[in-house]
Enzyme design. Structure first.
Site, PDB file in Angstrom:
ATOM      1  N   LYS A  18      16.529 -39.607 -50.694  1.00  0.00           N
ATOM      2  CA  LYS A  18      16.071 -40.607 -49.558  1.00  0.00           C
ATOM      3  C   LYS A  18      14.496 -40.371 -49.533  1.00  0.00           C
ATOM      4  CE  LYS A  18      19.862 -42.905 -48.823  1.00  0.00           C
ATOM      5  NZ  LYS A  18      20.741 -42.358 -49.862  1.00  0.00           N
TER       6      LYS A  18
HETATM    7  C1  PLP Z   1      23.429 -47.831 -47.925  1.00  0.00           C
HETATM    8  C2  PLP Z   1      23.915 -46.433 -47.590  1.00  0.00           C
HETATM    9  N1  PLP Z   1      24.754 -46.457 -46.324  1.00  0.00           N
HETATM   10  C3  PLP Z   1      25.037 -44.888 -46.176  1.00  0.00           C
HETATM   11  C4  PLP Z   1      24.844 -43.941 -46.877  1.00  0.00           C
HETATM   12  C5  PLP Z   1      25.219 -42.629 -46.424  1.00  0.00           C
HETATM   13  O1  PLP Z   1      24.378 -41.770 -46.178  1.00  0.00           O
HETATM   14  P1  PLP Z   1      24.571 -40.129 -46.256  1.00  0.00           P
HETATM   15  O2  PLP Z   1      24.783 -39.550 -47.535  1.00  0.00           O
HETATM   16  O3  PLP Z   1      23.183 -39.589 -45.398  1.00  0.00           O
HETATM   17  O4  PLP Z   1      25.828 -40.017 -45.368  1.00  0.00           O
HETATM   18  C6  PLP Z   1      23.960 -44.163 -48.102  1.00  0.00           C
HETATM   19  C7  PLP Z   1      23.738 -42.854 -48.744  1.00  0.00           C
HETATM   20  O5  PLP Z   1      23.415 -42.812 -49.989  1.00  0.00           O
HETATM   21  C8  PLP Z   1      23.504 -45.430 -48.417  1.00  0.00           C
HETATM   22  O6  PLP Z   1      22.773 -45.581 -49.415  1.00  0.00           O
END
Ligand code: PLP
Length: 385
Positions: free
Chosen positions: A184
């Site tokens: 990210k």
């Molecule tokens: C659109 C979206 N939502 C949720 C997530 C979940 O994030 P995390 O890996 O921090 O739980 C991601 C992760 O890539 C994502 O791209």
């Protein structure tokens, strides 16, 4: 051709992050503690949010967010079909039903027109995703939410530094969940946060920490007490000070990261603008994207190669790419449980079949970007239909 493989999206970790991690390791408190608090305060200041809780992932933020909003069995939650699986999975976790809604053909974000069609008396919430860092059309979604009494939980996984009509995502009173995963724009390796109205965020904080009425670290600093009470059976979703140490340094570098991302995007736009066979990403006049992803689409019928072959050829030229995402309605679990067909969300299905995410991260040099542009333009020229 490039000699060294260009990774699609490595994190930008520097000396500052390494020093802070070592400092934390040498301190008496390594899990949720003073650095996590400091990170929350810094995020609050950056976003202008009235409440922030730092967590171990965005998924955790979405999960506790839904619970704090009181979403549960019998409820429907509108989720864009073109998103990472976590957006829909958390709806299943709370026993509600995700209703997969198609996206706009230009920005690939949740379509207000499709939302209007999907709302029923059972709709409790919507979870718009600021896909690739481009904001959803919040005014239009707000109007629908207000008219039908639907709550909003923004999936802001891609959206740190994204602005809608000049205002930062994360500054509103409704809940928004951010991801600090390794790829990210700002990373804590794994991690995330939930922003929104302080009262709602505090409820989410308790749900994300065993349902304990006090933070664990308050029990161990001088002002704290050993005593706590469990007010509900919560989860273990807290961020550690090791993660927050990295996050604090990354937040200080965010502006510089974003400046570089925009320079890279401008260079891609210029370099690829002559490729008529490609559809390039856009930024609406009311939007300021965080440019988390640079997603191009192959125009139908213009090339003799499909998307998968395109990716293979780029790989053979040492360019790493990715695809965001196989739409949720096409994953076996959702397809089989709810009987979704590819044509139920035609824009997402079509975009998925034609899309490629090109490398985009602040560590790219101009030469790296030019290598990608050269590989893509060669490929297009050699395979015109
Ligand atoms: C659109 C979206 N939502 C949720 C997530 C979940 O994030 P995390 O890996 O921090 O739980 C991601 C992760 O890539 C994502 O791209």
């Amino acid at each position: 051709m490039r000699k060294v493989f260009l990774s699609y999206n490595p994190p930008s970790i520097g000396e500052g992050e390494r020093t802070e991690v070592m400092d934390t390791l040498a301190s008496p408190w390594v899990t949720t503690g003073p650095k996590t608090k400091a990170f929350e305060v810094a995020l609050m200041g950056y976003m202008g949010a009235s409440g922030v809780v730092a967590l171990n992932s965005c998924t955790a933020g979405l999960h506790v967010g839904l619970l704090a909003m009181g979403v549960g069995p019998g409820d429907e939650v509108l989720v864009p079909s073109l998103t990472f699986c976590a957006t829909a999975n958390v709806v299943e976790h709370v026993g509600a039903r995700p209703i997969l809604v198609d996206v706009c053909p230009d920005t690939l974000t949740l379509s207000p027109d499709r939302v209007a069609e999907a709302i029923t008396p059972r709709t409790k919430a919507m979870m718009p995703v600021h896909y690739a860092g481009h904001p959803v059309h919040l005014d239009e979604l707000d109007a629908l939410a207000e008219r039908h009494g639907v709550m909003m939980l923004e999936d802001a996984a891609h959206a740190i530094s994204t602005r809608y009509k000049g205002r930062l995502i994360g500054s509103r009173s409704n809940l928004a969940a951010f991801s600090f995963y390794a790829t990210k724009n700002l990373t804590t390796i794994e991690g995330g946060c939930l922003t929104g109205e302080a009262k709602l965020v505090d409820r989410a904080r308790i749900i994300g920490h065993h349902g304990m009425s006090r933070d664990a670290w308050n029990r161990f600093d001088r002002s704290g007490s050993w005593y706590y009470e469990v007010v509900l059976p919560g989860f273990k979703y807290n961020m550690t000070d090791m993660q927050a140490a990295i996050g604090l340094v990354q937040l200080g570098r965010l502006e510089q990261f974003q400046k570089r991302r925009r320079e890279i995007v401008d260079r891609y736009m210029l370099g690829l603008s002559g490729c008529d066979a490609l559809e390039l990403p856009i930024e609406k006049e009311w939007a300021s994207s965080s440019w988390h992803l640079f997603v191009i689409r192959l125009k139908p019928g213009r090339l003799r190669v499909d998307r998968n072959r395109f990716i293979e050829v780029l790989k053979s030229r040492n360019i790493g790419t990715s695809v965001h995402y196989l739409p949720v309605h096409m994953h076996p679990y959702y397809r089989d449980k709810y009987g979704y067909r590819p044509q139920d969300c035609p824009v997402s299905t079509d975009a998925y079949e034609r899309m490629i995410s090109l490398p985009l991260h602040p560590g790219l040099s101009n030469q790296d970007v030019d290598d990608v542009v050269e590989a893509v333009t060669d490929l297009v020229r050699e395979h015109l239909a």
